[in-house]
Design a protein around this motif. Structure first.
Motif, PDB file in Angstrom:
ATOM      1  N   SER A   1       1.880   7.424   5.114  1.00 38.41           N
ATOM      2  CA  SER A   1       1.702   6.511   6.236  1.00 38.41           C
ATOM      3  C   SER A   1       0.236   6.156   6.435  1.00 38.41           C
ATOM      4  O   SER A   1      -0.108   5.020   6.804  1.00 38.41           O
ATOM      5  CB  SER A   1       2.270   7.130   7.515  1.00 38.41           C
ATOM      6  OG  SER A   1       3.659   7.351   7.399  1.00 38.41           O
ATOM      7  N   GLN A   2      -0.647   7.110   6.205  1.00 37.88           N
ATOM      8  CA  GLN A   2      -2.077   6.828   6.346  1.00 37.88           C
ATOM      9  C   GLN A   2      -2.541   5.786   5.325  1.00 37.88           C
ATOM     10  O   GLN A   2      -3.286   4.869   5.659  1.00 37.88           O
ATOM     11  CB  GLN A   2      -2.884   8.113   6.195  1.00 37.88           C
ATOM     12  CG  GLN A   2      -2.677   9.111   7.327  1.00 37.88           C
ATOM     13  CD  GLN A   2      -3.676  10.243   7.266  1.00 37.88           C
ATOM     14  OE1 GLN A   2      -4.885  10.023   7.329  1.00 37.88           O
ATOM     15  NE2 GLN A   2      -3.183  11.471   7.135  1.00 37.88           N
ATOM     16  N   TYR A   3      -2.071   5.935   4.089  1.00 36.01           N
ATOM     17  CA  TYR A   3      -2.447   4.949   3.071  1.00 36.01           C
ATOM     18  C   TYR A   3      -1.851   3.579   3.395  1.00 36.01           C
ATOM     19  O   TYR A   3      -2.500   2.545   3.195  1.00 36.01           O
ATOM     20  CB  TYR A   3      -2.012   5.424   1.690  1.00 36.01           C
ATOM     21  CG  TYR A   3      -2.968   6.425   1.079  1.00 36.01           C
ATOM     22  CD1 TYR A   3      -4.189   6.013   0.555  1.00 36.01           C
ATOM     23  CD2 TYR A   3      -2.669   7.782   1.043  1.00 36.01           C
ATOM     24  CE1 TYR A   3      -5.086   6.922   0.008  1.00 36.01           C
ATOM     25  CE2 TYR A   3      -3.556   8.706   0.505  1.00 36.01           C
ATOM     26  CZ  TYR A   3      -4.768   8.270  -0.014  1.00 36.01           C
ATOM     27  OH  TYR A   3      -5.663   9.173  -0.541  1.00 36.01           O
ATOM     28  N   ALA A   4      -0.627   3.558   3.889  1.00 31.00           N
ATOM     29  CA  ALA A   4      -0.014   2.280   4.273  1.00 31.00           C
ATOM     30  C   ALA A   4      -0.802   1.604   5.390  1.00 31.00           C
ATOM     31  O   ALA A   4      -0.999   0.380   5.397  1.00 31.00           O
ATOM     32  CB  ALA A   4       1.428   2.516   4.707  1.00 31.00           C
TER      33      ALA A   4
ATOM     34  N   ARG B   1       0.691  10.389  -4.005  1.00 32.02           N
ATOM     35  CA  ARG B   1      -0.190  10.869  -2.938  1.00 32.02           C
ATOM     36  C   ARG B   1       0.632  11.617  -1.885  1.00 32.02           C
ATOM     37  O   ARG B   1       0.845  11.136  -0.770  1.00 32.02           O
ATOM     38  CB  ARG B   1      -0.945   9.690  -2.327  1.00 32.02           C
ATOM     39  CG  ARG B   1      -1.999   9.141  -3.280  1.00 32.02           C
ATOM     40  CD  ARG B   1      -2.616   7.860  -2.785  1.00 32.02           C
ATOM     41  NE  ARG B   1      -3.760   7.478  -3.621  1.00 32.02           N
ATOM     42  CZ  ARG B   1      -4.317   6.280  -3.624  1.00 32.02           C
ATOM     43  NH1 ARG B   1      -3.853   5.323  -2.817  1.00 32.02           N
ATOM     44  NH2 ARG B   1      -5.338   6.010  -4.419  1.00 32.02           N
ATOM     45  N   TYR B   2       1.087  12.797  -2.239  1.00 37.82           N
ATOM     46  CA  TYR B   2       1.952  13.586  -1.371  1.00 37.82           C
ATOM     47  C   TYR B   2       1.241  14.770  -0.726  1.00 37.82           C
ATOM     48  O   TYR B   2       1.830  15.474   0.090  1.00 37.82           O
ATOM     49  CB  TYR B   2       3.149  14.105  -2.171  1.00 37.82           C
ATOM     50  CG  TYR B   2       3.982  13.015  -2.808  1.00 37.82           C
ATOM     51  CD1 TYR B   2       4.601  12.046  -2.029  1.00 37.82           C
ATOM     52  CD2 TYR B   2       4.152  12.953  -4.184  1.00 37.82           C
ATOM     53  CE1 TYR B   2       5.371  11.042  -2.604  1.00 37.82           C
ATOM     54  CE2 TYR B   2       4.921  11.962  -4.773  1.00 37.82           C
ATOM     55  CZ  TYR B   2       5.526  11.001  -3.978  1.00 37.82           C
ATOM     56  OH  TYR B   2       6.294  10.019  -4.557  1.00 37.82           O
TER      57      TYR B   2
ATOM     58  N   ALA C   1       0.825  -1.211   0.000  1.00 40.24           N
ATOM     59  CA  ALA C   1       0.000   0.000   0.000  1.00 40.24           C
ATOM     60  C   ALA C   1       0.857   1.258   0.000  1.00 40.24           C
ATOM     61  O   ALA C   1       0.513   2.264  -0.646  1.00 40.24           O
ATOM     62  CB  ALA C   1      -0.926  -0.012   1.212  1.00 40.24           C
ATOM     63  N   LEU C   2       1.973   1.205   0.704  1.00 31.83           N
ATOM     64  CA  LEU C   2       2.882   2.356   0.739  1.00 31.83           C
ATOM     65  C   LEU C   2       3.462   2.623  -0.647  1.00 31.83           C
ATOM     66  O   LEU C   2       3.493   3.774  -1.119  1.00 31.83           O
ATOM     67  CB  LEU C   2       3.997   2.097   1.753  1.00 31.83           C
ATOM     68  CG  LEU C   2       5.046   3.202   1.929  1.00 31.83           C
ATOM     69  CD1 LEU C   2       4.413   4.500   2.372  1.00 31.83           C
ATOM     70  CD2 LEU C   2       6.114   2.756   2.931  1.00 31.83           C
ATOM     71  N   LEU C   3       3.914   1.575  -1.315  1.00 32.38           N
ATOM     72  CA  LEU C   3       4.480   1.737  -2.654  1.00 32.38           C
ATOM     73  C   LEU C   3       3.423   2.225  -3.648  1.00 32.38           C
ATOM     74  O   LEU C   3       3.715   3.061  -4.519  1.00 32.38           O
ATOM     75  CB  LEU C   3       5.093   0.420  -3.126  1.00 32.38           C
ATOM     76  CG  LEU C   3       6.328  -0.048  -2.352  1.00 32.38           C
ATOM     77  CD1 LEU C   3       6.758  -1.426  -2.825  1.00 32.38           C
ATOM     78  CD2 LEU C   3       7.467   0.941  -2.488  1.00 32.38           C
TER      79      LEU C   3
END
Length: 370
Positions: free
Chosen positions: A258-261, A52-53, A43-45
């Protein structure tokens, strides 16, 4: 100056000094050495590839807040409105938000002694007065409602399982504490960061007993994501807007990547393996260490043993430095966690493999026999 009221973490000096020795055995740092659930990296990658910055809204990704709400339904049978969840850059920022929500300048915050050293340091930052309540083996290292009677507190902050002792608040003790706080108009702040890392018992969230409690948790320990700096807090409905305003000014939003991860962190099959690994380490280290430095608190959870070194020292800071310099073992001195009985205590973290810890225990055994 406010910072003059803050105490440094002595263990961080030891961490820096330990880098001088290639063969240091690490019992000092409270972070897992295990990888997070596999979906987290994917998910992070994907978030990086999707660029998504940008900031999220200050309360955090609503999709992640829904996942956290589902987690409370899964683990505790408690319904949480996702609107009451604030995503934070780790739990440390959540502590500061909680204090700003519940305490005026000069307010009084009840804390156990010993307890996590960030609590009184954050109190100093916001000009709050900590009041310490001694806990020890006789009361299970738990802060109880009867201890607080007549104390004129504005808030009380507990941790379960505790850092440094690993002790867990049982349902009755936590219910009594929540009932007392609601009845006296005292804010209850419950740090539940080590939930999930509980062995042989059931962890209870303060939300089971009070909708007025502020609950704090995160992804650093059980989910093995310390460096992603992502946590959450749950606030009563009436505090949603104030919490959002504080977050907007304090950190704008938690790290977006981090939220997406974290969306893929709730892999319960994998997390069960994490818990079992730490349980095996706890059982091994408890049996190996107790004859040398008796374990003073029953470690229900987290990944720490709180050990009695009174046979060897009255100065846990000096003794920790001695062990590092003499046999290259890094442990945390008890005095990092308060003043009550901490001068003779050491905290051992079982965050490395049994093979790694076995070498350390053998070095310690030979040294103490001298």
């Amino acid at each position: 100056m406010r910072y003059e009221k803050m105490t440094p973490f002595r263990v961080m000096d030891l961490v820096r000094q330990a880098q001088n020795y290639e063969d240091t055995i690490h019992f000092e740092v409270g972070q897992p050495d295990l990888l997070p659930p596999p979906g987290v990296k994917k998910a992070l990658l994907e978030a990086v590839e999707s660029d998504r910055y940008a900031y999220t809204e200050s309360m955090g990704l609503f999709e992640l807040r829904r996942k956290i709400a589902a987690h409370y339904r899964h683990d505790y049978g408690v319904e949480v409105d996702p609107a009451c969840i604030l995503i934070t850059p780790g739990t440390s920022n959540a502590f500061l938000v909680a204090y700003l929500l519940t305490l005026e300048e000069g307010g009084v915050l009840g804390l156990a002694d010993p307890s996590y050293p960030c609590y009184p340091n954050f109190a100093a930052m916001v000009d709050v007065q900590p009041r310490f309540f001694p806990v020890d083996r006789s009361n299970g290292y738990l802060l109880r409602a009867e201890d607080l009677a007549g104390s004129r507190l504005d808030a009380v902050h507990i941790s379960s399982p505790s850092n440094p002792t690993g002790t867990l608040y049982d349902a009755e003790t936590l219910r009594d504490l929540a009932t007392y706080c609601e009845g006296e108009g005292v804010a209850l702040i419950s740090d539940e960061l080590y939930h999930g890392l509980v062995y042989g018992k059931r962890a209870h969230t303060a939300l089971e007993f009070s909708q007025e409690a502020i609950v704090i948790n995160g992804f650093s320990k059980y989910f093995c994501m310390p460096g992603l700096r992502i946590g959450w807090m749950i606030v009563p409905e009436r505090l949603i807007r104030p919490a959002e305003i504080i977050a907007q000014n304090l950190f704008i939003s938690a790290p977006t990547l981090s939220q997406y991860a974290a969306l893929e962190a709730f892999d319960y099959d994998y997390l069960a393996q994490v818990r079992e690994t730490f349980k095996k380490r706890r059982d091994w280290l408890h049996e190996a260490l107790d004859p040398l430095l008796p374990v003073d608190a029953h470690p229900d959870g987290a990944f720490y043993l709180w050990c009695d070194a009174s046979a060897y020292t009255e100065d846990s800071d000096a003794f920790s430095r001695e062990l590092l310099e003499a046999i290259h073992i890094a442990v945390t001195p008890g005095v990092d966690f308060g003043k009550y009985g901490t001068q003779t205590k050491l905290r051992f973290a079982y965050t490395r493999s049994i093979e790694h810890m076995a070498e350390g225990v053998e070095r310690l055994r030979r040294y103490l026999l001298k």
